[in-house]
Design a protein around this motif. Structure first.
Motif, short mmCIF file in Angstrom:
data_model
loop_
_atom_site.label_atom_id
_atom_site.label_comp_id
_atom_site.label_asym_id
_atom_site.label_seq_id
_atom_site.Cartn_x
_atom_site.Cartn_y
_atom_site.Cartn_z
N LEU A 31 -12.59 3.41 2.00
CA LEU A 31 -12.07 2.28 2.75
C LEU A 31 -13.15 1.25 3.11
O LEU A 31 -12.90 0.04 3.07
N PRO A 73 -4.55 6.48 5.67
CA PRO A 73 -5.50 5.62 4.97
C PRO A 73 -6.50 6.45 4.18
O PRO A 73 -6.69 7.64 4.46
N GLN A 90 0.84 -1.19 0.00
CA GLN A 90 0.00 0.00 0.00
C GLN A 90 0.88 1.24 0.00
O GLN A 90 2.02 1.20 0.47
#
Length: 123
Positions: free
Chosen positions: A21, A15, A10
């Motif tokens: 997500l 994030p 990643q």
């Protein structure tokens, strides 16, 4: 059956937002369920960010520890799945399903021998 490591690469950084997500995590849950139902799934886990890593090495007979990842990069291993598969083709199919589900690159790599057997022999 051979054991394979499916490494999830990643990008560095925070994030993605929850709206991106959440469906990815649902897809990952479905793939994990499919792997478990087929008997391929052995173990999986997500990792904390690379900033939490500590590298341990020996240099000139001295033990050194360094905070942070071993190598600086734009990507890092964010998680992994260990599967058992009859051959590389089968492992690659699982890797492809995982890559589609989470939209990240997956490295598929076989283990030397069978660590489960080796652990039992040491015990």
């Amino acid at each position: 059956m051979t054991l394979y490591l499916l490494s999830i690469y990643q990008p560095d950084g925070p994030p993605p937002p929850q709206e991106i997500l959440e469906p990815i995590m649902r897809n990952l849950d479905e793939i994990n369920k499919e792997m478990k139902a087929s008997g391929a799934w052995v173990f999986a886990g997500g990792l904390h960010p690379p900033s939490t890593a500590t590298v341990v090495r020996v240099k000139e007979g001295q033990l050194l520890t360094t905070d942070g990842p071993f190598a600086e990069g734009k990507e890092h291993i964010g998680g992994f799945t260990v599967i058992q598969a009859a051959d590389l083709d089968e492992a690659l199919k699982w890797g492809a399903k995982l890559a589609r589900a989470i939209t990240l690159p997956i490295e598929v790599r076989p283990f030397h021998g069978d660590p489960r057997h080796d652990m039992c022999m040491r015990g």
